[in-house]
Design an enzyme around this catalytic site. Structure first.
Site, short mmCIF file in Angstrom:
data_model
loop_
_atom_site.label_atom_id
_atom_site.label_comp_id
_atom_site.label_asym_id
_atom_site.label_seq_id
_atom_site.Cartn_x
_atom_site.Cartn_y
_atom_site.Cartn_z
N TRP A 191 0.86 -1.19 0.00
CA TRP A 191 0.00 0.00 0.00
C TRP A 191 0.89 1.24 0.00
CZ3 TRP A 191 -2.14 2.51 4.93
CH2 TRP A 191 -3.04 3.53 4.62
N LYS A 223 -13.05 0.02 7.06
CA LYS A 223 -13.78 -0.66 5.98
C LYS A 223 -14.85 -1.61 6.52
CE LYS A 223 -10.02 0.93 4.16
NZ LYS A 223 -9.42 1.58 3.06
C1 LMR Z 1 -6.79 2.66 -0.24
O1 LMR Z 1 -5.80 1.92 -0.31
O2 LMR Z 1 -7.33 3.15 -1.23
C2 LMR Z 1 -7.41 2.94 1.11
O3 LMR Z 1 -6.71 2.27 2.10
C3 LMR Z 1 -7.60 4.38 1.38
C4 LMR Z 1 -6.33 5.15 1.61
O4 LMR Z 1 -6.27 5.89 2.60
O5 LMR Z 1 -5.39 5.04 0.82
#
Ligand code: LMR
Length: 398
Positions: free
Chosen positions: A130, A246
């Site tokens: 992420w 979520k």
């Molecule tokens: C995402 O990956 O889109 C979500 O976790 C929202 C974010 O804050 O990035």
């Protein structure tokens, strides 16, 4: 002083949110930010949340401070939800818990704790991971490195490459893992792979830092926590960052929790004092409202059952969208394989498109996804999947 500051590019995910809002085309499709949406394209407040919120507000008599560690009832409930109701660890003195401002806050608290305990520690994150893991974890000065994770050829986990990279790490390195619903790939470890990973982490004395942001949205509440529970029970120490954004739909309320498993009750007690000190220096105390709602839902059986039913419906809808999207893409783009979408879990999948194709999708078809072609499956609707699949085919020239 401030006139020397550089202007920064927008955040890759939040910048996309803003661009989508500014697009006035009625056909626009938002597959960017990871939020759940229903068939009308809305992110509704869950009914269990509405009911809990009403009860919380009726009972509330003050807005005075709670505490740097947050709501004790919430922290207890999160220990059980995360580690398992029947798990001895959930009640063990070896575990401490602090409420945090969202999963992001929990990740940052964990990173700050690692920096206090071992400033030279290196945190190893999956490649890819992420995007926001990078500033959250390295922002306090920790060094980040990457281990191989995704096998683009099959859309699954490159497990052998992952294991050999982790095997070579120096003892006491930190390994950031996604409990389930891997963000951005949707590729998760299987149960047998978690067991193998647990043995490796134990043998090599590596510290797992587990991020669980999607419990219940992949395979189920217990299933999505399988690996996390295994590692927490087997290893002497673990850090676990949990988000309620979520699975409770409480995004803007900023509610999450950091759990730390220590080697002893005394170690967990000392850790808690450190976390409280860190929280006090960063934001003093977490916001109360979201945590009070979660504590109410998890503490009242009928509300908890209603929440679980809603969560199950959300998970099943995502699975249905996965099947429909894979079928529509297979029909529209016969020269590209999208079958991995049905094998993956959670909100995200990679489409395996290059940046130019992603840009064409955005500019010519108003379909928004991050530059690495991650799509939020839950942003699709059964009603716009045919448009989406045709847009991908056009952008690919098929
Ligand atoms: C995402 O990956 O889109 C979500 O976790 C929202 C974010 O804050 O990035």
């Amino acid at each position: 002083m401030l006139e020397h500051l550089d202007r920064l590019a927008p955040d890759p995910i939040l910048g996309l949110m803003a661009a989508f809002r500014a697009d006035s085309d009625p056909r626009k499709v938002d597959l960017g930010v990871g939020v759940y949406r229903d068939e009308r394209g809305e992110t509704p407040v869950m009914q269990a949340v509405r009911d809990a919120e009403r009860a919380v507000l009726e009972r509330q008599t003050t807005k005075t401070y709670v505490a740097p560690a947050g709501n004790a009832g919430f922290n207890d409930a999160m220990r059980r939800l995360t580690l398992g109701d029947d798990s001895p660890l959930a009640r063990s003195e070896r575990v401490c818990a602090v409420q945090a401002p969202g999963g992001c806050g929990a990740l940052r608290l964990g990173a700050e704790l690692i920096r206090v305990a071992r400033p030279e520690a290196v945190v190893h994150v999956s490649n890819p991971t992420w995007a926001n893991h990078v500033p959250l974890l390295s922002g306090c000065g920790l060094k980040l490195e990457r281990y191989p994770y995704f096998d683009a050829a099959c859309g699954g986990v490159a497990f052998e490459a992952m294991l050999s990279a982790l095997e070579a790490l120096p003892p006491r390195s930190v390994v950031l893992l996604h409990a389930s619903c891997h963000n951005p790939t949707g590729a998760d470890l299987e149960e047998a792979q978690w067991r193998e990973l647990g043995a490796l982490l134990e043998r090599r004395a590596l510290l797992p830092f587990i991020d669980m942001a999607y419990q219940g949205l992949g395979r189920g509440l217990a299933e999505d926590a399988y690996g996390l529970r295994l590692l927490a029970a087997q290893l002497p120490e673990a850090l676990i960052a949990v988000s309620c954004s979520k699975n409770f739909g409480l995004y803007r309320e900023r509610v999450g929790c950091l759990l730390v498993v220590g080697q002893s009750g005394a170690a967990a007690e000392a850790t808690l004092t450190q976390l409280v000190r860190i929280a006090r220096g960063l934001y003093s105390m977490p916001p109360d409202h979201g945590a009070a709602i979660v504590a109410e839902i998890l503490g009242e059986e009928p509300l908890r059952a209603a929440w679980q039913r809603e969560l199950t419906a959300m998970r099943e809808r995502i699975l249905q969208l996965r099947t429909a999207a894979a079928e529509a893409l297979a029909a529209a783009c016969p020269r590209k394989d999208f079958s991995h979408i049905v094998r993956q879990r959670g909100m995200f999948s990679y489409l395996g498109l290059d940046k130019d194709t992603v840009r064409r999708l955005r500019e010519a078809h108003h379909v928004y996804m991050t530059d690495d072609s991650r799509i939020n499956i839950a942003g699709l609707r059964l009603g716009n999947i045919p448009y989406f699949a045709q847009a991908v085919a056009h952008a690919l020239g098929q």
